[in-house]
Design a protein around this motif. Structure first.
Motif: not given
Ligand code: C2E
Ligand code: MG
Ligand code: MG
Ligand code: MG
Length: 280
Positions: A150, A180, A201, A118, A59
């Protein structure tokens, strides 16, 4: 030195004047130039496959190397960046940088792994996100399947119809989509089916509650079962102990992410770990 002077000045203003807002204004002004001055960078945190024990992705996590305050985590400046609309150009830089970085690692000969980026609510809402993702993939030559985006429940719930459409257009590009911090937002379970994502997640607050002395962890186990029944993969965030890892593995969690497997680290450190894992 300049470092401690800067910190003192910051503390002086924060305590003397009204505050958070001044601190934020100062940061916000400095943030405007941070991208051009090259003060933003990405750290990478490994994601480890439960089946193989090897890194199968990373990530990308944003950092700001502030000249006086040192290395700042996103909690310190992403909210200000969102408020100022700066998260849109910054987010574009993050996406491009992460894709370029992975492309460079692949070109250096590592086995394929994925990179997760993200997205912020603003990027999701205002930008031609699909066009941006498409052009960054074309420009970097990164296979779409190695990019994971995400999203959060809150982001998706703002405008469900639009979100559904954007998700399906992103999926059509071949990128992977994940939710996420799952379990901390307000989406109803019905939307889980509607929002076709590849990965859930589990938020680290649920992982944290898996302890050797308690009955917690039931939520994590239930989320794993739910996700699998929808054909989704599960990543556990914030895995810090062997007990948590073993519990999650017993409940068939697919991927682990957390300090037990590695903190967010500079790209060259992740690359060294990827190289070390290459089959002989
Ligand atoms: P996130 O996407 O949920 O990222 C995981 C966060 O958990 C990271 O914090 C990571 O350092 C932390 N973490 C990972 N493993 C552990 C662990 O075992 N224990 C604990 N206590 N924490 C762990 P970080 O890097 O401070 O990022 C915070 C949040 O900032 C991210 O949460 C994400 O929502 C946001 N963020 C990061 N990079 C970006 C970006 O490029 N764009 C946007 N819009 N948001 C970003
Ligand atoms: Mg994330
Ligand atoms: Mg998260
Ligand atoms: Mg989280």
């Amino acid at each position: 030195g300049a470092k401690s002077d800067g910190r003192n000045a910051y503390q002086f203003y924060s305590s003397e004047l009204n505050t958070a807002s001044l601190g934020e204004l100062l940061l916000e002004n400095q943030l405007r130039g941070a991208l051009d001055r090259g003060e933003l960078l990405l750290y990478y945190q490994p994601k480890v496959s439960a089946a193989s024990g090897r890194i199968d992705g990373a990530e990308a996590l944003l950092r700001w190397h502030h000249p006086e305050l040192g290395m700042l985590a996103p909690g310190r400046f992403v909210p200000a960046a969102e408020e100022a609309g700066l998260i849109v150009p910054i987010g574009e830089w993050v996406l491009r940088t992460a894709c370029r970085q992975l492309r460079a690692w692949l070109d250096a000969g590592i086995e394929p792994v994925s990179v997760a980026v993200n997205l912020s609510a603003q990027q999701f809402a205002h930008q031609d996100l699909v066009g941006l993702v498409e052009s960054v993939l074309a420009e970097t030559g990164l296979p779409a399947g190695l990019l994971e985006l995400e999203l959060t429940e809150t982001m998706l719930m703002r405008d469900v119809d639009r979100a559904t459409e954007v998700l399906s257009r992103l999926r059509a590009l071949g990128v992977r989509l994940s939710i996420d911090d799952f379990g901390t937002g307000y989406s109803s379970l019905a939307y889980l089916k509607r929002f076709e994502v590849d990965v859930l997640k589990i938020d680290r607050s649920f992982v944290h509650d898996i302890r050797s002395d308690g009955a917690d962890g039931k939520i994590a186990a239930a989320v794993i079962a739910l996700a699998h029944s929808l054909g989704q993969q599960v990543v556990a965030e914030g895995v810090e102990t062997e007990y948590q890892r073993d519990y999650l593995a017993r409940h068939r969690c697919d991927v682990f992410q957390g300090y037990l497997f590695g903190r967010p680290m500079p790209g060259e450190d992740l690359f060294a770990r990827l190289e070390a894992e290459q089959p002989a």
